[in-house]
Design a protein around this motif. Sequence first.
Motif, PDB file in Angstrom:
ATOM      1  N   ALA A 119       7.614 -82.621 -39.494  1.00 49.03           N
ATOM      2  CA  ALA A 119       8.733 -82.642 -40.500  1.00 49.03           C
ATOM      3  C   ALA A 119       9.175 -82.548 -42.098  1.00 49.03           C
ATOM      4  CB  ALA A 119      10.532 -82.989 -39.389  1.00 49.03           C
ATOM      5  N   ALA A 120       9.088 -81.851 -42.782  1.00 48.01           N
ATOM      6  CA  ALA A 120       8.897 -81.541 -43.888  1.00 48.01           C
ATOM      7  C   ALA A 120       9.842 -81.133 -44.420  1.00 48.01           C
ATOM      8  CB  ALA A 120       7.694 -80.650 -44.442  1.00 48.01           C
ATOM      9  N   THR A 121      10.568 -81.331 -46.096  1.00 42.49           N
ATOM     10  CA  THR A 121      12.047 -80.640 -46.347  1.00 42.49           C
ATOM     11  C   THR A 121      12.147 -79.149 -46.593  1.00 42.49           C
ATOM     12  OG1 THR A 121      11.281 -80.451 -48.565  1.00 42.49           O
ATOM     13  CG2 THR A 121      12.140 -82.790 -47.791  1.00 42.49           C
ATOM     14  N   VAL A 142       4.373-107.006 -33.494  1.00 41.02           N
ATOM     15  CA  VAL A 142       5.049-105.837 -34.997  1.00 41.02           C
ATOM     16  C   VAL A 142       4.117-105.498 -35.491  1.00 41.02           C
ATOM     17  CG1 VAL A 142       5.845-106.648 -37.948  1.00 41.02           C
ATOM     18  CG2 VAL A 142       7.076-107.673 -35.611  1.00 41.02           C
ATOM     19  N   HIS A 143       3.928-103.869 -35.478  1.00 47.52           N
ATOM     20  CA  HIS A 143       3.238-103.501 -36.487  1.00 47.52           C
ATOM     21  C   HIS A 143       4.022-102.933 -37.780  1.00 47.52           C
ATOM     22  CE1 HIS A 143       1.058-102.399 -32.431  1.00 47.52           C
ATOM     23  NE2 HIS A 143       2.310-101.781 -32.429  1.00 47.52           N
ATOM     24  N   LEU A 144       3.242-102.855 -39.131  1.00 43.26           N
ATOM     25  CA  LEU A 144       2.793-103.021 -40.364  1.00 43.26           C
ATOM     26  C   LEU A 144       2.694-101.260 -40.589  1.00 43.26           C
ATOM     27  CD1 LEU A 144       2.124-106.047 -42.149  1.00 43.26           C
ATOM     28  CD2 LEU A 144       4.540-105.662 -40.573  1.00 43.26           C
ATOM     29  N   ILE A 145       3.648-100.955 -41.257  1.00 39.17           N
ATOM     30  CA  ILE A 145       3.902 -99.370 -40.994  1.00 39.17           C
ATOM     31  C   ILE A 145       3.746 -98.836 -43.175  1.00 39.17           C
ATOM     32  CG2 ILE A 145       3.987 -98.505 -38.715  1.00 39.17           C
ATOM     33  CD1 ILE A 145       6.791 -97.653 -39.570  1.00 39.17           C
ATOM     34  N   GLN A 146       2.876 -97.835 -42.921  1.00 39.84           N
ATOM     35  CA  GLN A 146       3.064 -97.087 -44.421  1.00 39.84           C
ATOM     36  C   GLN A 146       4.204 -96.550 -44.971  1.00 39.84           C
ATOM     37  OE1 GLN A 146       1.489 -93.633 -43.945  1.00 39.84           O
ATOM     38  NE2 GLN A 146       2.087 -92.554 -45.710  1.00 39.84           N
ATOM     39  N   ARG A 147       4.842 -96.000 -44.277  1.00 39.39           N
ATOM     40  CA  ARG A 147       6.214 -95.387 -44.852  1.00 39.39           C
ATOM     41  C   ARG A 147       6.995 -95.567 -43.601  1.00 39.39           C
ATOM     42  NH1 ARG A 147       7.245 -89.497 -44.790  1.00 39.39           N
ATOM     43  NH2 ARG A 147       9.063 -90.891 -45.073  1.00 39.39           N
ATOM     44  N   PRO A 148       8.388 -95.268 -43.568  1.00 45.95           N
ATOM     45  CA  PRO A 148       9.498 -95.840 -42.822  1.00 45.95           C
ATOM     46  C   PRO A 148       9.281 -94.194 -42.111  1.00 45.95           C
ATOM     47  CG  PRO A 148      10.820 -96.365 -44.870  1.00 45.95           C
ATOM     48  CD  PRO A 148       9.275 -95.412 -45.015  1.00 45.95           C
ATOM     49  N   LEU A 149      10.093 -94.456 -40.755  1.00 48.58           N
ATOM     50  CA  LEU A 149       9.909 -93.233 -39.536  1.00 48.58           C
ATOM     51  C   LEU A 149      11.148 -92.996 -39.846  1.00 48.58           C
ATOM     52  CD1 LEU A 149       8.654 -95.248 -36.613  1.00 48.58           C
ATOM     53  CD2 LEU A 149       7.510 -93.868 -38.004  1.00 48.58           C
ATOM     54  N   MET A 150      11.466 -91.310 -39.027  1.00 51.65           N
ATOM     55  CA  MET A 150      12.755 -90.941 -39.185  1.00 51.65           C
ATOM     56  C   MET A 150      12.975 -90.274 -40.717  1.00 51.65           C
ATOM     57  SD  MET A 150      15.795 -92.860 -36.583  1.00 51.65           S
ATOM     58  CE  MET A 150      16.573 -91.735 -37.329  1.00 51.65           C
ATOM     59  N   VAL A 151      12.508 -90.987 -41.462  1.00 52.04           N
ATOM     60  CA  VAL A 151      12.969 -90.487 -42.945  1.00 52.04           C
ATOM     61  C   VAL A 151      12.344 -88.878 -43.366  1.00 52.04           C
ATOM     62  CG1 VAL A 151      13.087 -90.874 -45.811  1.00 52.04           C
ATOM     63  CG2 VAL A 151      13.742 -92.071 -43.292  1.00 52.04           C
ATOM     64  N   GLY A 164      12.603 -83.157 -36.035  1.00 53.41           N
ATOM     65  CA  GLY A 164      10.562 -83.041 -35.863  1.00 53.41           C
ATOM     66  C   GLY A 164      10.691 -84.837 -35.810  1.00 53.41           C
ATOM     67  N   VAL A 165       8.897 -84.647 -36.505  1.00 55.68           N
ATOM     68  CA  VAL A 165       7.805 -85.905 -36.470  1.00 55.68           C
ATOM     69  C   VAL A 165       7.422 -86.025 -38.260  1.00 55.68           C
ATOM     70  CG1 VAL A 165       5.962 -85.968 -35.908  1.00 55.68           C
ATOM     71  CG2 VAL A 165       6.867 -85.100 -34.217  1.00 55.68           C
ATOM     72  N   VAL A 166       7.799 -87.963 -37.841  1.00 53.27           N
ATOM     73  CA  VAL A 166       7.620 -88.379 -39.055  1.00 53.27           C
ATOM     74  C   VAL A 166       6.171 -89.011 -38.888  1.00 53.27           C
ATOM     75  CG1 VAL A 166       7.988 -89.545 -41.207  1.00 53.27           C
ATOM     76  CG2 VAL A 166       9.394 -88.100 -40.700  1.00 53.27           C
ATOM     77  N   MET A 167       4.953 -88.936 -39.568  1.00 51.08           N
ATOM     78  CA  MET A 167       3.741 -90.277 -38.865  1.00 51.08           C
ATOM     79  C   MET A 167       3.840 -90.744 -40.375  1.00 51.08           C
ATOM     80  SD  MET A 167       1.108 -87.083 -37.941  1.00 51.08           S
ATOM     81  CE  MET A 167      -0.347 -88.094 -37.408  1.00 51.08           C
ATOM     82  N   TYR A 174      -1.597 -94.021 -35.396  1.00 55.73           N
ATOM     83  CA  TYR A 174      -0.929 -93.440 -36.680  1.00 55.73           C
ATOM     84  C   TYR A 174       0.067 -94.123 -35.690  1.00 55.73           C
ATOM     85  CZ  TYR A 174      -3.962 -91.136 -39.991  1.00 55.73           C
ATOM     86  OH  TYR A 174      -4.619 -90.372 -40.778  1.00 55.73           O
ATOM     87  N   VAL A 175       1.794 -93.746 -36.048  1.00 59.48           N
ATOM     88  CA  VAL A 175       2.902 -93.797 -35.401  1.00 59.48           C
ATOM     89  C   VAL A 175       3.172 -93.355 -35.914  1.00 59.48           C
ATOM     90  CG1 VAL A 175       3.727 -95.754 -36.717  1.00 59.48           C
ATOM     91  CG2 VAL A 175       4.645 -95.162 -34.445  1.00 59.48           C
ATOM     92  N   LYS A 176       3.961 -92.115 -34.731  1.00 58.89           N
ATOM     93  CA  LYS A 176       4.998 -91.247 -35.169  1.00 58.89           C
ATOM     94  C   LYS A 176       6.729 -91.282 -34.382  1.00 58.89           C
ATOM     95  CE  LYS A 176       2.002 -88.771 -32.496  1.00 58.89           C
ATOM     96  NZ  LYS A 176       0.973 -87.526 -31.380  1.00 58.89           N
ATOM     97  N   SER A 177       7.513 -91.082 -35.088  1.00 56.28           N
ATOM     98  CA  SER A 177       8.308 -91.139 -34.976  1.00 56.28           C
ATOM     99  C   SER A 177       9.239 -89.412 -34.814  1.00 56.28           C
ATOM    100  CB  SER A 177       9.990 -91.362 -35.323  1.00 56.28           C
ATOM    101  OG  SER A 177       9.882 -90.940 -37.282  1.00 56.28           O
ATOM    102  N   ASN A 178       9.537 -89.292 -33.395  1.00 56.10           N
ATOM    103  CA  ASN A 178      10.000 -87.853 -33.110  1.00 56.10           C
ATOM    104  C   ASN A 178      11.361 -87.329 -32.722  1.00 56.10           C
ATOM    105  OD1 ASN A 178       9.931 -85.068 -32.608  1.00 56.10           O
ATOM    106  ND2 ASN A 178       8.652 -85.146 -30.688  1.00 56.10           N
ATOM    107  N   THR A 179      11.849 -87.638 -33.949  1.00 52.91           N
ATOM    108  CA  THR A 179      13.969 -87.048 -33.905  1.00 52.91           C
ATOM    109  C   THR A 179      14.154 -85.699 -33.163  1.00 52.91           C
ATOM    110  OG1 THR A 179      14.066 -88.200 -35.796  1.00 52.91           O
ATOM    111  CG2 THR A 179      15.751 -87.090 -34.669  1.00 52.91           C
ATOM    112  N   VAL A 180      13.814 -85.454 -31.623  1.00 51.77           N
ATOM    113  CA  VAL A 180      14.295 -84.332 -30.520  1.00 51.77           C
ATOM    114  C   VAL A 180      15.044 -83.881 -30.749  1.00 51.77           C
ATOM    115  CG1 VAL A 180      12.294 -85.355 -29.352  1.00 51.77           C
ATOM    116  CG2 VAL A 180      14.531 -85.813 -29.007  1.00 51.77           C
ATOM    117  N   ALA A 181      16.456 -85.479 -30.871  1.00 52.96           N
ATOM    118  CA  ALA A 181      17.936 -84.274 -31.248  1.00 52.96           C
ATOM    119  C   ALA A 181      18.551 -84.720 -32.485  1.00 52.96           C
ATOM    120  CB  ALA A 181      18.999 -84.509 -30.328  1.00 52.96           C
TER     121      ALA A 181
END
Length: 551
Positions: free
Chosen positions: A459-461, A314-323, A296-299, A281-288
């Motif tokens: 992170a979740a809503t 380039v890595h193709l990923i299943q969904r956008p990061l940060m969202v 929070g983290v989006v996987m 997996y790739v994880k984006s972590n919006t620390v600020a």
Amino acid sequence: MAGLVLLLVLCASVVGAERKMTIAEKLREDADLSQFLALLERNAVANTSLQYRQLTLFAPTNQAFQRYAGEMDDSLVLYHIANLATTLSNLDYAISSDLDGNPPLWVTRRSEAMHDDIYVNNAKVDISRSFQSVNRNGKRQVLHIIDQVLQPLQPHGPGALASPVYNPNAYQFLEHSDVFNIGPHRLRSFRQKVNQLHKKGVLDAEGRNTFFIPVDEGFKPTTRSDLIDGKVIDGHVIPRHVLFTHATHSDREYETEAFSDNVKVIISFSTTKNGMEELTYVKSNTVAGDAKHSRGVVMADIVRANIPVKNGVVHLIQRPLMVVDTTVVDFLKEKEDGPLCKLYEVVMDLGPNNQFLSELHNLKDLTLFAPSNEAWNEYSVQNVIRNHQKLQEILKLHLVRERLPMDLIIHNNMNQIYQAPTASPRKYLYFNVLTKGNNQTLTVEGGGVNATVTQPNIAATNGFVHIIDRVLGVPYTTVFEKLKTDPMLNITYNLGKRQMFNQQLGEAEHRFTYFVPRDHAWLKFQLRHPSAFKALFREDIGYYVSGFLIG
């Protein structure tokens, strides 16, 4: 006489040098390289290079070819040849290949405890088997053995002849993605956002970079596209680093282009096992974050990894990061083989309208400490799953009815052991923070079981998910093992090692109740009673701990 001996030694050296096998002979001698040799012999350009030119060969083993699932044609061998003879010590961060367009081979030196591993793209070099020689024409040549077939990015099919694109950078790859063989994946939605937001320059940048491109399937629901702005595009690019999956340390964090004064986004890779299969997996972590970008983290699952391009990978990923646009329940059920698919199966086995699932749906603010897929494989846990009433109680122990990101837990834990009430009546979770250098590890105890948070802050809503490595509330250790592994009980454990007191705690046929002061309690005692503390901790004292034990 001395001159004669010297002459004989020189002659022997010359003969030895003449008899050293060439790279071509080395390939024919090594049965483990027979498939690569067969591929090389079918290509006229490669054969000519081997006979007349200086070169470096990156030769995959037969086992590597057996694992290879890409297209196999005679030109593939040219992506494994460079037109300079380069030893491992002289490998730069990139080396040009002989394939049409001369696309680069990216070199990574990955530091381990006692040595450096070397990777070419995603293939590991077998350092012990590297070999150098000269061919019949006196040209220096080097052979490196690798554990994967190098897969280039090339046009394919009818479109390749109509609009050939060789050695593209990341933007050219995105713009012409329909021409390349990337399986069933389509990249039109992300391409449209990049062009609409005038972010071509981020993917067009020269140098060494890593790019994450979400496939079209990841833009469902369609409203997700509205949440992608220029800053989110920036959050899909790591500048100055070319990161192939096997060549990159898991959980090492890298700053993205979306790392500025106001918004700070970092990215890391993570691996998990689902049975025998290893998932990356790739994880984006919006620390600020800010009003538009939630912390929070989006996987995201990497659906096609390690696509080499002119300016990186380039890595193709299943969904956008940060969202962040999904609930906790949505995250649990997002993928059939996702990081928490076992937990979702367990919850659904209780029935679609079970109380725990209803609470997850209805709470506006929650934190779920979610056991990993592997945590459910424990034998003692399997027994609990069959008892639905007990299982409901266990699941509630993992749920807190408020938002608890990791930094808030750490802040609350600074002056005392922080405890949070769970959805299970009169039961609490207790936290501890272990600091080693700049790294902080969070542990959580519930129902007598201590677990480590392996992935915080998803992170979740409606809250946060922290992935943990144990199912809370299900005992799986003896008193001795609990004492040995719980990071909050180190002092008592070390005291118990004297006069072999701890050994009796591991006897499975006996039952114990052990009143164990936490490390925090011992440190408070030391501040208040330093002389008594010093006396208790003398090397010749060991008997006192028995006063805490009821057999």
